[in-house]
Design an enzyme around this catalytic site. Structure first.
Site, mmCIF file in Angstrom:
data_model
loop_
_atom_site.group_PDB
_atom_site.id
_atom_site.type_symbol
_atom_site.label_atom_id
_atom_site.label_comp_id
_atom_site.label_asym_id
_atom_site.label_seq_id
_atom_site.Cartn_x
_atom_site.Cartn_y
_atom_site.Cartn_z
ATOM 1 N N SER A 45 -2.909 -8.538 5.588
ATOM 2 C CA SER A 45 -4.252 -8.874 6.066
ATOM 3 C C SER A 45 -4.277 -9.036 7.588
ATOM 4 O O SER A 45 -3.256 -9.299 8.231
ATOM 5 C CB SER A 45 -4.737 -10.167 5.408
ATOM 6 O OG SER A 45 -4.682 -10.034 4.008
HETATM 7 N N1 SAM Z 1 -0.920 -11.937 1.760
HETATM 8 C C1 SAM Z 1 -0.316 -10.642 1.841
HETATM 9 C C2 SAM Z 1 0.492 -10.466 3.096
HETATM 10 O O1 SAM Z 1 0.623 -11.423 3.860
HETATM 11 O O2 SAM Z 1 1.020 -9.367 3.265
HETATM 12 C C3 SAM Z 1 -1.337 -9.543 1.738
HETATM 13 C C4 SAM Z 1 -1.906 -9.444 0.400
HETATM 14 S S1 SAM Z 1 -2.677 -7.935 -0.008
HETATM 15 C C5 SAM Z 1 -4.191 -8.084 0.881
HETATM 16 C C6 SAM Z 1 -3.079 -8.355 -1.693
HETATM 17 C C7 SAM Z 1 -1.892 -8.366 -2.626
HETATM 18 O O3 SAM Z 1 -2.294 -8.912 -3.863
HETATM 19 C C8 SAM Z 1 -1.359 -6.981 -2.926
HETATM 20 O O4 SAM Z 1 -0.010 -6.899 -2.583
HETATM 21 C C9 SAM Z 1 -1.568 -6.837 -4.439
HETATM 22 O O5 SAM Z 1 -0.574 -6.081 -5.088
HETATM 23 C C10 SAM Z 1 -1.553 -8.283 -4.869
HETATM 24 N N2 SAM Z 1 -2.192 -8.577 -6.155
HETATM 25 C C11 SAM Z 1 -3.328 -8.063 -6.687
HETATM 26 N N3 SAM Z 1 -3.575 -8.598 -7.893
HETATM 27 C C12 SAM Z 1 -2.568 -9.501 -8.126
HETATM 28 C C13 SAM Z 1 -2.261 -10.395 -9.185
HETATM 29 N N4 SAM Z 1 -3.017 -10.503 -10.288
HETATM 30 N N5 SAM Z 1 -1.163 -11.152 -9.090
HETATM 31 C C14 SAM Z 1 -0.358 -11.068 -8.015
HETATM 32 N N6 SAM Z 1 -0.592 -10.242 -6.973
HETATM 33 C C15 SAM Z 1 -1.691 -9.476 -7.020
#
Ligand code: SAM
Length: 235
Positions: free
Chosen positions: A79
């Site tokens: 993000s």
């Molecule tokens: N906070 C992260 C960083 O610092 O890099 C960025 C997060 S990215 C915007 C969103 C993440 O949420 C993705 O890697 C995606 O695979 C994960 N995601 C989506 N649904 C999820 C779930 N039900 N449980 C765990 N992770 C999930």
């Protein structure tokens, strides 16, 4: 064989490189976070300390401190720094918290939380991303940040309750398990809305009562899971 290159000023090349990234971080903190209203000095210090360039793909390293999200593979993103800071500040962390992140991605948000909380659990549904995040976190020497593979819409009951929960992906609604796993006095920050735009919401639990506040508009990749979007949803 380890090659050690010394620069004309006597510094090693890798030291020079780290000093360069430190200057980029300082500029990012000043122009993107402080100037836009992030005030919590502990949060600003954490952004100075966590080497964001270590969490991006090698081909994006030059853009690591720019004012936008970046791809991390598997259709996911790290993000925008300001959004990570806004979510972190909204958690009102003091240092003694047990925190949960849903959507660990690169591990960057978890590493920021690791500087500000006692213990951090971060769940990621894509095993390859979780493995990479775990490696980066270990290389940086964190002992209080734990990356777990799973569906974060179910929370992580084995370590609950959490004083702070941050969801780093867009949910159609707040997963009930996350509210259940919040401690009394706990704060949950989550983007809620449609597939195309969301509102960042802060939920505070106090004496069994739930307070909801809107923080700002935002756009995140989808939260996919039992209490999120379905995997085959058209994006
Ligand atoms: N906070 C992260 C960083 O610092 O890099 C960025 C997060 S990215 C915007 C969103 C993440 O949420 C993705 O890697 C995606 O695979 C994960 N995601 C989506 N649904 C999820 C779930 N039900 N449980 C765990 N992770 C999930």
């Amino acid at each position: 064989m380890v090659r050690c290159i010394f620069m004309p000023n006597g510094c090693r090349w890798d030291e020079q490189r780290e000093k360069y990234f430190e200057r980029l971080r300082a500029h990012m903190v000043q122009t993107q976070l402080r100037a836009r209203g992030i005030k919590d000095e502990r949060v600003l210090k954490a952004f100075m300390e966590v080497p964001r360039h270590r969490f991006v793909l090698p081909e994006n390293i030059k853009e690591a401190h720019e004012d936008h999200p970046l791809p991390i593979g598997f259709g996911q993103t790290i993000s925008q720094p300001f959004m990570v800071a806004t979510m972190t500040e909204a958690l009102s962390l003091r240092g003694d918290e047990k925190a949960l992140e849903v959507g660990a991605g690169s591990g960057y948000q978890a590493a920021i939380l690791g500087k500000l909380c006692k213990e951090v659990y971060a769940i990621e549904r894509i095993p390859e991303l979780a493995e990479r995040a775990k490696r980066t976190i270990e290389e940086l020497g964190y002992t209080n940040v734990h990356i777990v593979v799973g569906d974060g819409t179910l929370g992580l009951p084995e370590h609950a309750p959490y004083d702070a929960i941050v969801v780093s992906a867009a949910a159609p609604d707040i997963p009930p398990a996350l509210i259940e796993q919040l401690s009394d006095g706990g704060r949950l920050v989550i983007p809620v809305g449609s597939q195309y735009s969301q509102v960042l919401i802060r939920v505070t639990k106090s004496g069994g009562r739930i307070k909801r506040e809107e923080i700002c508009a935002c756009v995140f990749v989808p939260l996919i899971g039992k209490y999120g979007w379905q995997e085959d949803v058209a994006w």
